[in-house]
Design an enzyme around this catalytic site. Structure first.
Site, PDB file in Angstrom:
ATOM      1  N   THR A  40       0.781  -1.113  -0.063  1.00  0.00           N
ATOM      2  CA  THR A  40      -0.042  -0.005   0.015  1.00  0.00           C
ATOM      3  C   THR A  40       0.612   1.348  -0.027  1.00  0.00           C
ATOM      4  OG1 THR A  40      -1.857  -1.180   1.203  1.00  0.00           O
ATOM      5  CG2 THR A  40      -1.748   1.126   1.289  1.00  0.00           C
ATOM      6  N   GLY A 144      -0.351  -6.456   5.798  1.00  0.00           N
ATOM      7  CA  GLY A 144      -0.848  -4.852   5.875  1.00  0.00           C
ATOM      8  C   GLY A 144      -2.268  -4.908   6.310  1.00  0.00           C
ATOM      9  N   MET A 321      -0.360   1.788  12.901  1.00  0.00           N
ATOM     10  CA  MET A 321      -0.242   1.282  11.375  1.00  0.00           C
ATOM     11  C   MET A 321       0.725   2.497  10.739  1.00  0.00           C
ATOM     12  SD  MET A 321      -4.072   0.083  10.542  1.00  0.00           S
ATOM     13  CE  MET A 321      -4.683  -1.618  10.988  1.00  0.00           C
ATOM     14  N   HIS A 447      22.924  27.810  12.889  1.00  0.00           N
ATOM     15  CA  HIS A 447      22.166  29.039  12.638  1.00  0.00           C
ATOM     16  C   HIS A 447      22.667  29.714  11.300  1.00  0.00           C
ATOM     17  CE1 HIS A 447      20.339  32.733  13.592  1.00  0.00           C
ATOM     18  NE2 HIS A 447      21.648  33.571  13.103  1.00  0.00           N
TER      19      HIS A 447
HETATM   20  P1  NAI Z   1      -7.269   7.499  11.525  1.00  0.00           P
HETATM   21  O1  NAI Z   1      -7.642   6.504  12.615  1.00  0.00           O
HETATM   22  O2  NAI Z   1      -6.116   8.287  11.748  1.00  0.00           O
HETATM   23  O3  NAI Z   1      -8.588   8.591  11.586  1.00  0.00           O
HETATM   24  C1  NAI Z   1      -9.847   8.248  11.415  1.00  0.00           C
HETATM   25  C2  NAI Z   1     -10.839   9.198  11.933  1.00  0.00           C
HETATM   26  O4  NAI Z   1     -12.338   9.094  11.779  1.00  0.00           O
HETATM   27  C3  NAI Z   1     -10.747   9.251  13.490  1.00  0.00           C
HETATM   28  O5  NAI Z   1     -10.315  10.735  13.950  1.00  0.00           O
HETATM   29  C4  NAI Z   1     -12.323   8.713  13.902  1.00  0.00           C
HETATM   30  O6  NAI Z   1     -12.611   9.664  15.076  1.00  0.00           O
HETATM   31  C5  NAI Z   1     -13.014   9.146  12.632  1.00  0.00           C
HETATM   32  N1  NAI Z   1     -14.043   8.485  12.451  1.00  0.00           N
HETATM   33  C6  NAI Z   1     -14.605   7.277  12.876  1.00  0.00           C
HETATM   34  N2  NAI Z   1     -15.852   6.918  12.374  1.00  0.00           N
HETATM   35  C7  NAI Z   1     -16.596   8.136  12.127  1.00  0.00           C
HETATM   36  C8  NAI Z   1     -17.697   8.582  11.885  1.00  0.00           C
HETATM   37  N3  NAI Z   1     -18.796   7.679  11.700  1.00  0.00           N
HETATM   38  N4  NAI Z   1     -17.989   9.856  11.652  1.00  0.00           N
HETATM   39  C9  NAI Z   1     -17.143  10.698  11.602  1.00  0.00           C
HETATM   40  N5  NAI Z   1     -15.680  10.481  11.853  1.00  0.00           N
HETATM   41  C10 NAI Z   1     -15.521   9.091  12.111  1.00  0.00           C
HETATM   42  O7  NAI Z   1      -7.605   6.750  10.045  1.00  0.00           O
HETATM   43  P2  NAI Z   1      -6.933   7.133   8.684  1.00  0.00           P
HETATM   44  O8  NAI Z   1      -6.805   8.871   8.606  1.00  0.00           O
HETATM   45  O9  NAI Z   1      -8.071   6.793   8.033  1.00  0.00           O
HETATM   46  O10 NAI Z   1      -5.673   6.474   8.465  1.00  0.00           O
HETATM   47  C11 NAI Z   1      -5.584   4.987   8.414  1.00  0.00           C
HETATM   48  C12 NAI Z   1      -4.011   4.764   8.965  1.00  0.00           C
HETATM   49  O11 NAI Z   1      -3.313   5.108   8.293  1.00  0.00           O
HETATM   50  C13 NAI Z   1      -3.831   5.203  10.380  1.00  0.00           C
HETATM   51  O12 NAI Z   1      -3.251   4.147  11.090  1.00  0.00           O
HETATM   52  C14 NAI Z   1      -2.766   6.441   9.934  1.00  0.00           C
HETATM   53  O13 NAI Z   1      -1.834   6.574  10.959  1.00  0.00           O
HETATM   54  C15 NAI Z   1      -2.114   5.722   8.794  1.00  0.00           C
HETATM   55  N6  NAI Z   1      -1.529   6.520   8.034  1.00  0.00           N
HETATM   56  C16 NAI Z   1      -0.768   7.559   8.317  1.00  0.00           C
HETATM   57  C17 NAI Z   1       0.033   8.398   7.700  1.00  0.00           C
HETATM   58  C18 NAI Z   1       1.153   9.137   7.872  1.00  0.00           C
HETATM   59  O14 NAI Z   1       1.712   8.646   8.993  1.00  0.00           O
HETATM   60  N7  NAI Z   1       1.517  10.376   7.358  1.00  0.00           N
HETATM   61  C19 NAI Z   1      -0.749   8.887   6.377  1.00  0.00           C
HETATM   62  C20 NAI Z   1      -1.915   8.164   6.049  1.00  0.00           C
HETATM   63  C21 NAI Z   1      -2.374   7.221   6.792  1.00  0.00           C
END
Ligand code: NAI
Length: 468
Positions: A40, A144, A321, A447
């Site tokens: 992914t 994954g 994750m 700096h």
């Molecule tokens: P996430 O777990 O970060 O956020 C999902 C959000 O959806 C939460 O804030 C939750 O409260 C909300 N939610 C759940 N059900 C809901 C509802 N019915 N109505 C409204 N809000 C609701 O998940 P996300 O952003 O999908 O990412 C998935 C995974 O991928 C995470 O573990 C993330 O750490 C990882 N990831 C990491 C990145 C990075 O490190 N830059 C970039 C993209 C993904």
């Protein structure tokens, strides 16, 4: 042919585990169902999204940021096809890089869907339906995660109008109105991409804060910054339905605290409500591999499942994750499988949100320290007081350091600002060595750099900063 290790899945966890195991002298095969390696992250996640984040940021900068620096250009014109081509080329070069590493390390890459027949045996079915059976002393599950969808809500993700991150990085035109369900990392990163390219973006989030779990100071300030950029928020709002409506879709939500339901229409709806471990079709039940109550492969402290010879790492097991967490687990497991003592320090795993400005954190948040009853001290330093930040018009944000009140050992670091994702690592290294805020504050920093704000925040933690 019998291998020492068969890794199922070639994402950052799987491919890094394979490379490390081969470097340590083991005979390794990797089974991958996709046409290209990298999982992914490289194909549809971290890497392509960063290509779009960078490109869209350049577009936004040219339109809004360079004039004040004395660089006058006309209004920029978006060529979305070219931007997408840049993204695709970035993906291609990265996935080819993994193929190169496999060849270099004499790893057998086997295309097809892997299924564990029993300990020591994996069957692989390729796209033509041909099946081959492989044998190995050890099997590593590194399959994954997949899009989780909205808990309790049936949503038809068609990847055109209602999209997951997969469709969200491949839209054929900039939507006029986009609704993002979930104010987590994916929602804010991809929401930022389309906002910068001209979409009106509304984030609907269940919690009262975006980036739940991040340090409260950071998430509050970050939301203000995104709001200033034009992102709309509906917080404390639970999405209860996402349905196609005409050429677009309708998102229905209700206040979590109770009250009237509302709805918003959008051209595109991005579902970003988390990911779930991917174990379907792996034969885990037949092989007797136990999952935990959240569907993750259960492991012990050495990545062993309950079945001897079968191991698991990455998004399919507990923990954040994150690609880099999976990579480090891959290295640790390869070391364990070759008789060494692999180890991951789960207290020091940085997290970065690649928006503009970036948000980065490592270690404990202030809320976590409070909840754990740990006495702590806080040092903060804003980029407004940093000379380099002023020179670059990048004064938004701050550095926050948390240290143990008695020992001064640094327990957490949080940065919001330009380049936060790079700067966080000096705090991570310091924490790996059990360093104090005084150690960090007394380390000479070049700096003028943005990183001087990290030093100043450390100085603020143990005594006083100079420039404030
Ligand atoms: P996430 O777990 O970060 O956020 C999902 C959000 O959806 C939460 O804030 C939750 O409260 C909300 N939610 C759940 N059900 C809901 C509802 N019915 N109505 C409204 N809000 C609701 O998940 P996300 O952003 O999908 O990412 C998935 C995974 O991928 C995470 O573990 C993330 O750490 C990882 N990831 C990491 C990145 C990075 O490190 N830059 C970039 C993209 C993904």
């Amino acid at each position: 042919m019998a291998y020492d290790v068969i890794v199922i899945g070639s994402g950052p966890g799987g491919y890094v585990c394979a490379v490390k195991a081969a470097q340590l002298g083991l005979k390794v095969a990797v089974v991958e169902k996709r046409a290209t390696y990298g999982g992914t992250c490289l194909n549809i996640g971290c890497i392509p999204s960063k290509a779009l984040l960078h490109a869209s940021e350049m577009f936004h900068q040219v339109a809004h940021g360079v004039d004040a620096l004395g660089v006058e250009v006309g209004a920029p014109k978006l060529n979305l096809d070219k931007m997408m081509a840049h993204k695709d080329a970035t993906v291609k070069s990265n996935v080819e890089g993994v193929s190169f590493l496999f060849k270099k390390n004499k790893i057998d890459g086997i295309q097809g869907t892997g299924k564990i027949v029993s300990a020591g045996k994996v069957s692989v079915t390729n796209d033509q339906g041909e099946v081959q059976e492989l044998e190995a002393k050890s099997i590593v599950i590194a399959t994954g995660s997949d899009v989780a969808g909205i808990p309790g809500v049936s949503v038809d993700i068609d990847e055109t109008v209602i999209v997951s991150s997969t469709g969200g990085i491949a839209l054929s035109k900039v939507p006029e109105k986009m609704v993002v369900v979930g104010g987590g990392v994916i929602g804010l990163e991809l929401g930022s991409v389309w906002l910068r390219l001209g979409a009106k973006v509304t984030v609907v989030e269940y919690l009262d804060t975006i980036l739940g779990g991040m340090d409260g100071d950071v998430s509050k300030q970050f939301q203000r910054m995104l709001a200033k950029q034009g992102m709309d928020f509906q917080l404390g709002a639970k999405v209860t339905g996402v349905e196609k409506s005409g050429a677009g879709a309708k998102v229905t939500f209700e206040p979590v605290k109770g009250g009237e339901a509302s709805s918003i229409d959008a051209d595109v709806v991005l579902i970003a409500t988390g990911r779930k471990p991917f174990t379907a079709g792996l034969g885990l039940e037949e092989a007797g591999v136990v999952l935990d109550n959240r569907g993750r492969v259960e492991i012990d402290g050495h990545y062993r499942t309950n079945v001897p010879g079968i191991y698991a790492i990455g998004d399919v097991v507990k923990g954040p994750m994150l690609a880099h967490k999976a990579e480090d687990e891959g290295v640790a497991l390869a070391e364990i499988l070759s008789g060494q003592h692999g180890h991951v320090n789960y207290d020091v795993i940085p997290g970065v949100v690649y928006t503009q400005p970036e948000v980065a954190s490592v270690g404990k948040t202030e809320e976590e320290l409070k909840a754990a009853g740990i006495a702590y001290k806080v040092g903060k330093f804003p980029f407004t007081a940093n000379g380099r930040a002023r020179a670059m018009l990048a004064t938004d944000g701050f550095v926050k350091i948390l240290a143990d009140k008695d020992t001064d050992r640094v327990l957490g670091g949080h940065i919001i600002g330009f380049g936060a994702g790079e700067m966080i690592h000096e705090i991570a290294v310091l924490m790996e060595f059990g360093g104090s805020s005084e150690d960090l504050g007394r380390t000479c920093h070049a700096h003028p750099t943005m990183s001087e704000a990290v030093k100043e925040a450390a100085l603020a933690t143990f005594f006083k900063p100079i420039h404030m």
